[in-house]
Design a protein around this motif. Sequence first.
Motif, short mmCIF file in Angstrom:
data_model
loop_
_atom_site.label_atom_id
_atom_site.label_comp_id
_atom_site.label_asym_id
_atom_site.label_seq_id
_atom_site.Cartn_x
_atom_site.Cartn_y
_atom_site.Cartn_z
N LYS B 375 9.98 -23.83 117.64
CA LYS B 375 9.35 -24.62 118.65
C LYS B 375 9.57 -24.12 120.12
CE LYS B 375 13.20 -26.79 119.61
NZ LYS B 375 13.72 -26.93 120.82
N SER B 376 8.88 -24.76 120.99
CA SER B 376 9.33 -24.03 122.47
C SER B 376 10.11 -25.10 123.40
CB SER B 376 8.08 -23.93 123.31
OG SER B 376 7.36 -24.98 123.90
N ASP B 377 9.78 -26.50 123.68
CA ASP B 377 10.44 -27.20 124.46
C ASP B 377 10.30 -26.41 125.77
OD1 ASP B 377 11.97 -29.19 125.62
OD2 ASP B 377 14.03 -28.29 125.31
N ASP B 378 9.34 -25.65 125.97
CA ASP B 378 9.45 -24.75 127.15
C ASP B 378 8.05 -24.11 127.43
OD1 ASP B 378 11.12 -23.20 129.36
OD2 ASP B 378 10.23 -21.84 128.09
N PRO B 379 7.82 -24.36 128.85
CA PRO B 379 6.40 -23.78 129.34
C PRO B 379 6.25 -22.56 129.18
CG PRO B 379 7.29 -24.60 131.26
CD PRO B 379 8.47 -24.92 129.94
N ASP B 380 7.36 -21.75 129.10
CA ASP B 380 7.31 -20.02 128.89
C ASP B 380 7.18 -19.77 127.51
OD1 ASP B 380 7.09 -19.75 131.92
OD2 ASP B 380 9.26 -19.88 131.72
N LEU B 381 8.27 -20.41 126.81
CA LEU B 381 8.52 -19.82 125.49
C LEU B 381 7.11 -20.38 124.39
CD1 LEU B 381 10.16 -18.67 123.19
CD2 LEU B 381 11.26 -20.81 123.05
N ILE B 382 6.47 -21.41 125.18
CA ILE B 382 5.37 -21.67 124.14
C ILE B 382 4.22 -20.74 124.15
CG2 ILE B 382 4.05 -22.90 126.06
CD1 ILE B 382 3.35 -25.11 124.07
N GLN B 383 4.22 -19.86 125.00
CA GLN B 383 3.43 -18.63 125.16
C GLN B 383 3.76 -17.57 124.14
OE1 GLN B 383 2.79 -17.17 129.50
NE2 GLN B 383 3.67 -19.27 130.33
N ARG B 384 4.99 -17.75 123.49
CA ARG B 384 5.37 -16.68 122.77
C ARG B 384 6.19 -17.21 121.50
NH1 ARG B 384 5.20 -14.77 127.75
NH2 ARG B 384 7.19 -16.04 128.23
N LEU B 385 5.53 -18.18 120.99
CA LEU B 385 6.30 -18.58 119.71
C LEU B 385 6.35 -17.51 118.82
CD1 LEU B 385 4.60 -22.10 119.59
CD2 LEU B 385 6.96 -21.70 119.83
N ASN B 386 5.37 -16.75 118.67
CA ASN B 386 5.39 -15.81 117.61
C ASN B 386 6.51 -14.69 117.63
OD1 ASN B 386 3.78 -15.01 119.87
ND2 ASN B 386 3.50 -12.92 118.97
N GLN B 387 6.82 -14.63 118.92
CA GLN B 387 8.07 -13.44 119.29
C GLN B 387 9.47 -14.19 119.07
OE1 GLN B 387 7.95 -12.09 123.38
NE2 GLN B 387 5.77 -11.38 123.15
N GLU B 388 9.42 -15.57 119.12
CA GLU B 388 10.71 -16.24 118.72
C GLU B 388 10.77 -16.35 117.23
OE1 GLU B 388 12.58 -17.26 121.16
OE2 GLU B 388 14.05 -18.78 120.48
N ILE B 412 5.62 -21.69 112.58
CA ILE B 412 4.96 -21.81 113.73
C ILE B 412 3.41 -22.51 113.54
CG2 ILE B 412 6.22 -20.48 115.42
CD1 ILE B 412 4.13 -17.92 115.07
N THR B 413 3.27 -22.57 112.19
CA THR B 413 1.59 -23.16 112.03
C THR B 413 1.95 -24.19 111.03
OG1 THR B 413 1.75 -21.52 110.06
CG2 THR B 413 0.83 -20.69 112.22
N SER B 414 2.04 -24.05 109.44
CA SER B 414 2.07 -25.18 108.62
C SER B 414 3.20 -26.11 108.73
CB SER B 414 1.81 -24.77 107.32
OG SER B 414 2.74 -23.63 106.97
N ASN B 415 4.32 -25.62 108.86
CA ASN B 415 5.52 -26.54 108.69
C ASN B 415 5.38 -27.36 110.11
OD1 ASN B 415 6.53 -25.14 106.78
ND2 ASN B 415 8.11 -24.35 107.32
N HIS B 442 -2.03 -6.90 117.41
CA HIS B 442 -1.08 -6.31 116.71
C HIS B 442 -0.53 -7.51 115.59
CE1 HIS B 442 -0.73 -3.62 120.27
NE2 HIS B 442 -0.13 -2.77 119.11
N ASP B 443 0.19 -6.79 114.55
CA ASP B 443 1.01 -7.79 113.78
C ASP B 443 1.73 -8.73 114.63
OD1 ASP B 443 2.85 -8.96 112.21
OD2 ASP B 443 3.24 -7.33 111.09
N PRO B 444 1.42 -9.97 114.51
CA PRO B 444 2.07 -11.35 115.41
C PRO B 444 3.50 -11.01 115.42
CG PRO B 444 1.07 -12.10 113.45
CD PRO B 444 0.50 -10.71 113.51
N PHE B 445 4.30 -10.48 114.32
CA PHE B 445 5.72 -10.24 114.69
C PHE B 445 6.18 -9.06 115.43
CE2 PHE B 445 4.86 -13.00 111.12
CZ PHE B 445 5.74 -14.10 111.20
N SER B 446 5.20 -8.44 115.97
CA SER B 446 5.31 -7.30 116.93
C SER B 446 5.50 -7.61 118.21
CB SER B 446 4.42 -6.44 116.75
OG SER B 446 4.32 -5.35 117.89
N ILE B 447 6.22 -7.23 119.13
CA ILE B 447 6.52 -7.56 120.25
C ILE B 447 5.09 -7.26 121.35
CG2 ILE B 447 7.48 -5.52 121.67
CD1 ILE B 447 8.73 -8.92 122.26
N TYR B 448 4.61 -6.21 120.64
CA TYR B 448 3.19 -5.80 121.55
C TYR B 448 1.94 -6.57 121.27
CZ TYR B 448 6.51 -1.96 121.98
OH TYR B 448 7.60 -1.32 122.07
N ALA B 449 2.22 -7.95 120.35
CA ALA B 449 1.15 -8.54 119.87
C ALA B 449 0.49 -9.50 120.91
CB ALA B 449 1.22 -9.31 118.55
#
Lengths: 448, 485
Positions: B375-388, B412-415, B442-449
């Motif tokens: 999860k994010s707890d953060d307005p920046d991280l919420i934009q990149r939950l896939n990267q976290e 970041i989805t069903s749980n 890109h694959d959502p686990f890629s930094i370039y996605a």
Amino acid sequence: MRKALLGACAFAALASAAQAETIAITHAHILTAASPGEIADGTLVIRDGKIATLGTGAAAPAGARVIDAKGATLAPGFFATNSSLGSVEVNSLGNDLSVDNPEIGAAFDIQYTLNPESILLPVARLGGLTSAIVMPKPGRGRRGAEDDDETSSFTAGAGSESNSHALFAGQAAVVHLGKGDNIVTRAKVGMVVPFGQAGAGVAGGARGAEFVALKAALQDVRDYMKNKAAYDRAGFRQLPLSKADLEALIPVVQGKMPVIADVHRASDIRAVLKLAHDEGFKVILDGAEEGWLVAADIAKAGVPVLLNPTNDRPESYETLAATMDNAARLQAAGVTVALESEGGDYRARETRYDAGNAVSHGMPYAAALAAVTINPAKIFGVSERTGSLEPGKDADLVLWTGDPFEPLSQPVAIFIQGVQQTMTSRQLELRDRYKDLARPLPPGYTHP
Amino acid sequence: MRLWTWAVALVAALTVAGCATTAPVAKGGEKSAEVAPAKPRPLPPGLDPMVRADAFPSTYKPLPSHPTAIVGAQVFTGAGQLIENGVVLLKDGKIEAVGPGLAVPAGYDVVQGKGKWVTPGLIDAHSHLGVYASPSVWANSDGNELTNPVTAEVWAEHSVWPQDPGFNTARIGGVTSLLVLPGSGNLIGGRGVVLRNIPARTVQDMKFPEAPYVLKMACGENPKRVYGSKNRAPSTRMGNVAGYRAAWINAADYQRKWDEYRAKVAKGEKADPPKRDLGLDTLSGVLRGEILVENHCYRADEMAQMIDISKEFGYHIAAFHHAVEAYKIADLLAENGICVATWANWWGEKMEMLDGIEANAAMVNAAKGGCAIIKSDDPDLIQRLNQEAAEALAAGRAAGYQISEAEAIKWITSNPAKAIGIAKQTGSLEPGKRADIVIWDHDPFSIYARTERVYLDGAISYDRFDPRYQPRSDFELGQTAEGAR
């Protein structure tokens, strides 16, 4: 031969026995951050802590320890630009990043702060960071009290805004993140000064006051330089800055030490550029979320920019135009850009992801690599020693399982000044202690 | 037991409500009371918590949609599968079918997904968007009612500013639903609200229909720091625990009074209703199992104590949040069916964060029955939950765990859908669920996605290449470089 070379090395005093080791890393995909940018199947030889040679398919020298990279990626170690590494341990307990002392502002020198034993360093290192620019945190003075309400208690952090009133926040240093007693690579690399809202705060409440105060202070430094003898026998007019601060500012007015201007809004950036021009000091912009709006001005002034490429919200009234494209747009305009991560301490290891995010938002890969390696090295005057993979430079390099900007890539081996670093951290020891909860004895009995 | 209590309460409420329609209160002090002396009058509006339990009902309406087929993408279902060359059919706002090589019915818009990736819309189980809106100035700081350590009576939705530009940036990051929580300065911070992430004029327009309410609780340093510094309780961790228990005692007592009142009413006996208390309404809702507990708690030992408190008073903790030491008690958390909403890369800032490790989520995931959430707890991280999530996955693999990307996408989805009570409606690509979908380049686990398109209820809510689907908040209009973001 080795001993002779070692003796010739200016930094030999710091060298450990391991530094004398000759190591050949073969079959690596080498990203140099220099020319040529890439070597598909290369060999890099480390001797006496330095990069001796690198090139395509070169044979390992006799007697060298050979590490077969098997196609893994070898890159320069990254910089944590705008970092607090070594100056903070548990931030809520305090840090050594800011001073609120009328006698010591400009004179505050971060080099005396640094703790090489900090548990943050190995964590950062495992993120592929081998150097950091440790910078004093600028204060926010009166504006700090206005803005800093209870928000610190809603989330993870414990709040780290400095309420210092210092016009000059102090002097930054370049450090390396290797094991050792002395991690300072180069001290006194820049003078941090808050501008914009924070600058207004330290000057008493308004932006206009700060520029007057700064001009007056710099004039005082010039007067002091010309009249040191009179000053020392108290035969000179009273100066608001302490003697230590006046001395610290001499390299700034001489144009030798750059001002690191903490600045965000486009209009404030323009004002800083003009001030630097009028007063004849060198400047580095730090933050610069709205930098892309004045990219041509920044490029024309030849001023480098340190920025976090993921700052894309109107987080404050100074960053209304913040965008993920800032890094790419500034770079395209010809500005030298270095990337910094959020906080530059606990999360400094995100630097490589920040670079990846800059790439996905338009920055060419080579430019993003430069922005976390050779650019910060150049901006802070250590590019003769580190920041790229070139013969003669310190062997600060990291071998990765793949593209180092990708989270799924992991570091395999890390060298700092030619010394291979251990791949451990307190975090990893905790992890391993709790991996098996079915052990007969409590976790306290499990340790290295 | 809890269900039984709840059923009694519901029957009683219906009885009372029924009275309200059949026996309206007579005007002008007529003698209606003498006509039916045994029947108590219905309570005036607002005094019976069960009559209008949802006082601020959702007015959410999906954006306009058209039947759509996304064809040829790699599809992460969020239910554990990765489907190569998948087809996802969306109709009437719902997922109609998901599978490899499905035929596309006539009349469907076809979206070419070849070379792209599809995931369920991301869900952030811990956000403060709207309650700590951008710009983060005093005037927008509405997330912590720091005037009392127990403020169960406050509701985060009453602080949500729908024009927070952060909702838009979060949507660009693929977030389609989110839990907005009060802050963690209080032991009991109030109700959180689950939102659909669409641009809206009112928070009611964003409220996730039929999502349960949640209660925010907080352990550790924050409450004791906030109140200790005001020289009042709690100033210690033991003070924290005494505070929670006192609150639950009050809630149980309040519930007992209402139960007794309703039992008397049901029997036609004379009864004096308890006075309604907003805070105790919320807490008794937790005790009845209607409101989920989301508990900010970093340290393993404190989480174990919170579990014991939940057992003492008969409620269940849906998730521990932050929980950077969850890996130390992954077994205990899994046994108790408690999810862990955490980060990969946040640690160290304060003493209770000191032992945070990157592999936390992976170690929670590895426990049998473990439920890990990023999860994010953060307005920046919420934009990149896939990267976290990618960092957490990489750390897990480095620790020796075999974790597939199809498994990790659940973090970041069903749980999170499960932990905030919306799993029946969203969180995975399964027929009948809301068509909340992200298409990635890109694959959502890629930094370039990056996201290319985000669907909510089968409707395009964001399109990277089409300015018609790039909403701006009111705040952004007319500001510097509007639209350049």
